[in-house]
Design a protein around this motif. Structure first.
Motif, PDB file in Angstrom:
ATOM      1  N   LEU A 201     -22.871   7.029   7.532  1.00  0.00           N
ATOM      2  CA  LEU A 201     -22.186   6.478   6.368  1.00  0.00           C
ATOM      3  C   LEU A 201     -22.908   5.140   5.667  1.00  0.00           C
ATOM      4  CD1 LEU A 201     -18.403   6.964   7.708  1.00  0.00           C
ATOM      5  CD2 LEU A 201     -19.695   8.218   5.968  1.00  0.00           C
TER       6      LEU A 201
ATOM      7  N   ARG B 113       0.838  -1.091  -0.173  1.00  0.00           N
ATOM      8  CA  ARG B 113       0.020   0.185  -0.022  1.00  0.00           C
ATOM      9  C   ARG B 113       0.999   1.382   0.112  1.00  0.00           C
ATOM     10  NH1 ARG B 113      -5.464  -1.007   1.373  1.00  0.00           N
ATOM     11  NH2 ARG B 113      -5.809   1.125   1.293  1.00  0.00           N
TER      12      ARG B 113
ATOM     13  N   GLU C  17     -16.868  14.434  17.340  1.00  0.00           N
ATOM     14  CA  GLU C  17     -16.737  15.340  16.399  1.00  0.00           C
ATOM     15  C   GLU C  17     -16.762  14.716  15.035  1.00  0.00           C
ATOM     16  OE1 GLU C  17     -12.847  17.776  16.261  1.00  0.00           O
ATOM     17  OE2 GLU C  17     -12.348  17.009  17.964  1.00  0.00           O
ATOM     18  N   LEU C  18     -16.167  13.494  14.707  1.00  0.00           N
ATOM     19  CA  LEU C  18     -16.660  13.016  13.371  1.00  0.00           C
ATOM     20  C   LEU C  18     -17.931  12.802  12.935  1.00  0.00           C
ATOM     21  CD1 LEU C  18     -15.150  11.816  11.012  1.00  0.00           C
ATOM     22  CD2 LEU C  18     -15.141   9.526  12.140  1.00  0.00           C
TER      23      LEU C  18
ATOM     24  N   VAL D 296     -10.030  16.398  12.613  1.00  0.00           N
ATOM     25  CA  VAL D 296     -11.279  15.717  12.137  1.00  0.00           C
ATOM     26  C   VAL D 296     -11.688  16.194  10.666  1.00  0.00           C
ATOM     27  CG1 VAL D 296     -13.766  14.916  12.435  1.00  0.00           C
ATOM     28  CG2 VAL D 296     -11.983  14.713  14.310  1.00  0.00           C
TER      29      VAL D 296
ATOM     30  N   LEU E  36     -14.191   2.070   2.222  1.00  0.00           N
ATOM     31  CA  LEU E  36     -13.614   2.884   2.981  1.00  0.00           C
ATOM     32  C   LEU E  36     -13.799   2.018   4.280  1.00  0.00           C
ATOM     33  CD1 LEU E  36     -12.521   5.327   4.536  1.00  0.00           C
ATOM     34  CD2 LEU E  36     -15.034   6.225   4.718  1.00  0.00           C
TER      35      LEU E  36
ATOM     36  N   VAL F   1      -9.682   2.531   0.703  1.00  0.00           N
ATOM     37  CA  VAL F   1      -9.260   3.426   1.601  1.00  0.00           C
ATOM     38  C   VAL F   1      -9.290   3.126   2.949  1.00  0.00           C
ATOM     39  CG1 VAL F   1      -9.389   6.108   2.411  1.00  0.00           C
ATOM     40  CG2 VAL F   1      -9.854   5.461  -0.041  1.00  0.00           C
TER      41      VAL F   1
ATOM     42  N   ALA G  59      -2.564   2.768   6.654  1.00  0.00           N
ATOM     43  CA  ALA G  59      -3.469   3.684   6.489  1.00  0.00           C
ATOM     44  C   ALA G  59      -3.337   4.957   5.442  1.00  0.00           C
ATOM     45  CB  ALA G  59      -3.841   4.290   7.970  1.00  0.00           C
ATOM     46  N   ASP G  60      -4.310   5.073   4.863  1.00  0.00           N
ATOM     47  CA  ASP G  60      -4.171   6.056   3.831  1.00  0.00           C
ATOM     48  C   ASP G  60      -4.242   7.590   4.575  1.00  0.00           C
ATOM     49  OD1 ASP G  60      -4.396   4.802   1.135  1.00  0.00           O
ATOM     50  OD2 ASP G  60      -5.947   3.967   2.438  1.00  0.00           O
ATOM     51  N   TYR G  61      -5.136   7.447   5.661  1.00  0.00           N
ATOM     52  CA  TYR G  61      -5.232   8.793   6.417  1.00  0.00           C
ATOM     53  C   TYR G  61      -5.171   8.392   7.721  1.00  0.00           C
ATOM     54  CZ  TYR G  61      -6.999  10.562   1.897  1.00  0.00           C
ATOM     55  OH  TYR G  61      -7.019  10.955   0.637  1.00  0.00           O
ATOM     56  N   GLY G  62      -4.215   8.859   8.584  1.00  0.00           N
ATOM     57  CA  GLY G  62      -4.102   8.516   9.938  1.00  0.00           C
ATOM     58  C   GLY G  62      -4.524   9.949  10.851  1.00  0.00           C
ATOM     59  N   LEU G  63      -5.151   9.542  11.816  1.00  0.00           N
ATOM     60  CA  LEU G  63      -5.386  10.588  13.050  1.00  0.00           C
ATOM     61  C   LEU G  63      -4.853  10.130  14.157  1.00  0.00           C
ATOM     62  CD1 LEU G  63      -6.543  13.663  13.464  1.00  0.00           C
ATOM     63  CD2 LEU G  63      -8.894  12.552  13.593  1.00  0.00           C
TER      64      LEU G  63
ATOM     65  N   VAL H  81     -14.603   8.903  -0.963  1.00  0.00           N
ATOM     66  CA  VAL H  81     -15.436   7.808  -0.731  1.00  0.00           C
ATOM     67  C   VAL H  81     -16.565   7.987   0.254  1.00  0.00           C
ATOM     68  CG1 VAL H  81     -13.581   5.903  -0.808  1.00  0.00           C
ATOM     69  CG2 VAL H  81     -13.626   7.420   1.312  1.00  0.00           C
ATOM     70  N   ILE H  82     -16.780   9.304   0.435  1.00  0.00           N
ATOM     71  CA  ILE H  82     -17.712   9.652   1.269  1.00  0.00           C
ATOM     72  C   ILE H  82     -18.396  10.835   0.429  1.00  0.00           C
ATOM     73  CG2 ILE H  82     -17.603   8.677   3.445  1.00  0.00           C
ATOM     74  CD1 ILE H  82     -16.745  11.316   4.503  1.00  0.00           C
TER      75      ILE H  82
ATOM     76  N   LEU I  48      -9.750  15.510   7.941  1.00  0.00           N
ATOM     77  CA  LEU I  48      -9.971  14.136   7.648  1.00  0.00           C
ATOM     78  C   LEU I  48     -11.154  14.118   6.506  1.00  0.00           C
ATOM     79  CD1 LEU I  48      -9.431  11.102   7.739  1.00  0.00           C
ATOM     80  CD2 LEU I  48     -10.894  11.094   9.937  1.00  0.00           C
ATOM     81  N   VAL I  49     -12.311  14.677   7.189  1.00  0.00           N
ATOM     82  CA  VAL I  49     -13.571  14.565   6.426  1.00  0.00           C
ATOM     83  C   VAL I  49     -13.443  15.294   5.265  1.00  0.00           C
ATOM     84  CG1 VAL I  49     -15.960  15.334   6.654  1.00  0.00           C
ATOM     85  CG2 VAL I  49     -15.104  14.406   8.572  1.00  0.00           C
TER      86      VAL I  49
ATOM     87  N   LYS J 232     -10.735  15.554   3.291  1.00  0.00           N
ATOM     88  CA  LYS J 232      -9.770  14.720   2.291  1.00  0.00           C
ATOM     89  C   LYS J 232     -10.728  13.435   1.927  1.00  0.00           C
ATOM     90  CE  LYS J 232      -5.082  15.753   3.697  1.00  0.00           C
ATOM     91  NZ  LYS J 232      -4.783  16.155   2.080  1.00  0.00           N
ATOM     92  N   LEU J 233     -11.491  13.007   2.768  1.00  0.00           N
ATOM     93  CA  LEU J 233     -12.357  11.577   2.091  1.00  0.00           C
ATOM     94  C   LEU J 233     -13.364  11.990   1.314  1.00  0.00           C
ATOM     95  CD1 LEU J 233     -12.871   9.909   5.777  1.00  0.00           C
ATOM     96  CD2 LEU J 233     -11.175   9.162   4.034  1.00  0.00           C
TER      97      LEU J 233
ATOM     98  N   GLY K 199       0.485   6.672   3.623  1.00  0.00           N
ATOM     99  CA  GLY K 199      -0.569   7.414   3.580  1.00  0.00           C
ATOM    100  C   GLY K 199      -0.301   8.902   4.403  1.00  0.00           C
ATOM    101  N   VAL K 200      -1.184   9.829   4.653  1.00  0.00           N
ATOM    102  CA  VAL K 200      -0.641  10.940   5.256  1.00  0.00           C
ATOM    103  C   VAL K 200      -1.372  10.990   6.862  1.00  0.00           C
ATOM    104  CG1 VAL K 200      -0.531  12.146   3.170  1.00  0.00           C
ATOM    105  CG2 VAL K 200      -2.785  12.194   4.349  1.00  0.00           C
ATOM    106  N   ILE K 201      -0.612  11.734   7.598  1.00  0.00           N
ATOM    107  CA  ILE K 201      -1.409  12.080   8.747  1.00  0.00           C
ATOM    108  C   ILE K 201      -1.982  13.473   8.863  1.00  0.00           C
ATOM    109  CG2 ILE K 201      -0.643  12.393  11.444  1.00  0.00           C
ATOM    110  CD1 ILE K 201      -0.354   9.516  10.621  1.00  0.00           C
ATOM    111  N   VAL K 202      -3.260  13.272   9.220  1.00  0.00           N
ATOM    112  CA  VAL K 202      -4.121  14.589   9.075  1.00  0.00           C
ATOM    113  C   VAL K 202      -4.026  15.016  10.592  1.00  0.00           C
ATOM    114  CG1 VAL K 202      -5.653  13.934   7.183  1.00  0.00           C
ATOM    115  CG2 VAL K 202      -6.245  13.264   9.531  1.00  0.00           C
TER     116      VAL K 202
ATOM    117  N   GLU L 238     -10.555  14.211  -1.821  1.00  0.00           N
ATOM    118  CA  GLU L 238      -9.461  13.513  -2.505  1.00  0.00           C
ATOM    119  C   GLU L 238      -9.815  12.005  -2.662  1.00  0.00           C
ATOM    120  OE1 GLU L 238      -5.586  14.750  -0.597  1.00  0.00           O
ATOM    121  OE2 GLU L 238      -5.589  12.940   0.132  1.00  0.00           O
ATOM    122  N   ALA L 239     -10.155  11.551  -1.595  1.00  0.00           N
ATOM    123  CA  ALA L 239     -10.668  10.151  -1.606  1.00  0.00           C
ATOM    124  C   ALA L 239     -11.801   9.675  -2.336  1.00  0.00           C
ATOM    125  CB  ALA L 239     -10.299   9.285  -0.116  1.00  0.00           C
TER     126      ALA L 239
END
Lengths: 250, 308
Positions: B219, A226, B303-304, A235, B252, B273, B289-293, A248-249, A238-239, A241-242, A229-232, A245-246
């Motif tokens: 979702l 794989r 929050e999410l 939140v 996802l 993803v 992970a593509d995106y990590g927090l 997916v939502i 993250l949302v 980018k999803l 990835g990136v660390i954001v 960019e991705a």
């Protein structure tokens, strides 16, 4: 009641398998080996049946080169009464293993055979079912609970969507799921005692099973890597980018 | 050359895995037929007839097949096997239970959980918890194969093909169904959900899994768990994602409070993803992970939910 427990020597579950540079197979030289975790659960279940007075004798069996005697000694240290090593250097498929075990079942006539549901190296999940077919016995796969009473085994199975309970006529074949029990550790005195327990060696060739390979291993490769990835930071990020960019939502 | 696909169904409904296994069958080539074995399965058969690529659906409707016990179903498949070069089933608990029994009765070596079809004899499958991909060539005259459904796309629909009723029943004295305990859920099934959100040991207890509900609702996601969360008794075991649980590959995958042990990664690393939420920046999950927090999940989850 006699219980037979087949066990397998595999790579330790904590070790990440490495593919050989020539892609011929996974490299197992100087890698830590151990008893397959599902087989440990099978041994534990057999010993618990013995402690409950249900089983009279627990026989551990392993098929492979001489090194698998180490895992048989472990099973003896955990409480198995005797061990059988079916010796072969051949690379075996599940069907071969099931056929060799079927010969042993014919000789020993156990009322219950408990196997792990799968070995963590080949991930086949076949041997128990095949053994049941070859010995014309009932099968209780992926067991999370086993109750023996009145000539039957009540086996609760982990299935997609929940749990299913089946009633098996003995003799039966059971394969273990992870939640069947928590295996014990062998104590030092028991490890010492295990050295004096009987361990018979049978040459696989003497059992009259054709062990010729039927499936060819063409090559073994690393799975696709794989992308890093990136660390954001938040939140919100993250949302975003999803969504953008991705995608997916929405 | 003909390929037989064993239909996956439950509660009188065809499961989405079947259309994915048919895709693998189409890749192998030849006529594809689907076997529906069960009781009162007319609807299942009709749904199977609509899967593109299926030439014929064969139905064995009998009380003997009601609970799809391996002993009965395997005898049935063996009875029909001679017309087929390949016999395929989903690597679900039902397929894994039955097919090796079929394979041994036919005296054939089985190929488990294929993720790719190279040609009619050669297949790709993961070994060592997905840490290696083996290409294997079966020299058997008849190939018995289980298919990792998440690795194949579902076939689209077609006009219904022929449905043939078989008057076959297999009964055995070896095993009997006693009871079933279903995990109740309004959510999509883990294996088929486009989005999966999973909790691990970091969730601390079962009640905290409720924090995932709101997000899952927004979702349309299924909720999964790591083995640590299942073993700790937070959630039932059929929610487990991993080598020993379910294998998922959603668009996802959100891993919350999951460190990312080898066995867990085996069950989800083919997701399109992957998002990881973990307060330990060194957790192995961040490597895939593509995106990590890096944050406390108890701060982040509300929050999410609000941000979606």
């Amino acid at each position: 009641m006699k219980v037979l427990v087949p066990i397998k020597r595999v790579i330790d579950y904590n070790v990440k398998a490495r593919v050989k540079p020539d892609n011929s197979d996974v490299d197992l030289t100087n890698v830590k080996m151990a008893m397959n975790p599902f087989c440990e659960i099978a041994v534990e279940e057999a010993i618990r049946l013995k402690e409950a007075g249900t089983a009279s004798e627990v026989i551990a069996v392993s098929i492979g080169d001489k090194a698998c005697q180490e895992q048989l000694r472990t099973a003896l240290a955990l409480g198995a009464d005797r061990a059988i090593h079916i010796e072969t250097d051949a690379k075996l498929e599940s069907l071969h293993v099931a056929k060799l075990l079927a010969k042993l079942v014919e000789q020993e006539q156990p009322e219950l055979v408990i196997l792990g549901k799968q070995s963590i190296d080949s991930d086949n999940n076949q041997t128990g079912q095949m053994l049941a077919a070859l010995t014309k016995r009932s099968q209780g796969t992926f067991a999370s609970k086993v109750v023996i009473e009145a000539g039957k085994a009540q086996v609760t199975r982990e299935v997609d969507g929940g749990l299913q309970t089946v009633s098996l006529t003995l003799p039966a074949i059971v394969t273990t799921d992870l939640r069947l029990n928590e295996p014990r550790y062998a104590s030092l005195p028991n490890i010492m005692k295990a050295k004096r327990k009987p361990l018979d060696v049978i040459a696989a060739d003497s059992l009259g099973v054709d062990l010729a390979p039927r499936i060819e291993l063409v090559k073994v490769e690393e799975p696709a890597k794989r992308e890093a990835g990136v660390i954001v930071e938040s939140v919100e990020e993250l949302v975003t980018k999803l969504k953008t960019e991705a995608k997916v939502i929405s | 050359m003909s390929v037989l696909v064993i239909a996956e169904h439950e509660h009188g409904q065809l499961k989405p895995e079947t259309a994915k296994v048919v895709n693998a069958a189409v890749a192998i080539g030849g006529d594809v037929e689907v076997l529906v074995a069960g009781h009162n399965v007319a609807d299942v058969a009709n749904s199977a007839a609509l899967i593109a690529g299926v030439n014929k659906v064969r139905v064995a409707d009998s009380a003997a097949f009601e609970h799809q016990l391996a002993e009965n179903t395997a005898d049935l498949i063996v009875e029909l096997a001679s017309s087929y070069s390949h016999i395929l089933a989903s690597a679900s608990t039902t397929g894994k239970n039955t097919l090796p029994r079929v394979s041994a009765l036919l005296d054939k070596s089985q190929v488990s959980e294929i993720v790719g079809v190279v040609d009619a004899d050669t297949f790709k499958r993961p070994i060592y918890a997905g840490n290696a991909i083996a290409t294997v060539k079966s020299n058997e005259s008849q190939k018995v194969i289980t298919v990792r459904a998440s690795a194949f796309d579902a076939q689209v629909e077609q006009g219904a093909c022929e449905v043939e009723n078989l008057s076959l029943s297999m009964d055995n004295a070896l095993s009997a169904f006693v009871s079933v305990e279903q995990t109740e859920s309004e959510r999509p099934e883990l294996n088929a959900a486009p989005v999966v959100i999973s909790g691990g040991r970091g969730m601390q207890n079962g009640e905290n899994f409720a924090l995932l509900n709101g997000i899952a609702d927004k979702l349309g996601a299924a909720i999964g768990a790591s083995r640590a969360a299942v073993d700790a008794g937070f959630v039932p075991n059929d929610m487990q994602v991993g080598q020993t649980g379910k294998i998922v590959a959603p668009d996802l995958y959100i891993a919350v409070g999951i460190s990312g042990a080898i066995q867990h990664l085996a069950g989800m690393k083919d997701s399109k993803v992957i998002v990881a939420i973990n307060k330990d920046p060194d957790a192995p999950i961040f490597q895939v992970a593509d995106y990590g927090l890096v944050a406390d999940l108890f701060d982040v989850l509300p929050e999410l939910e609000a941000a979606l």
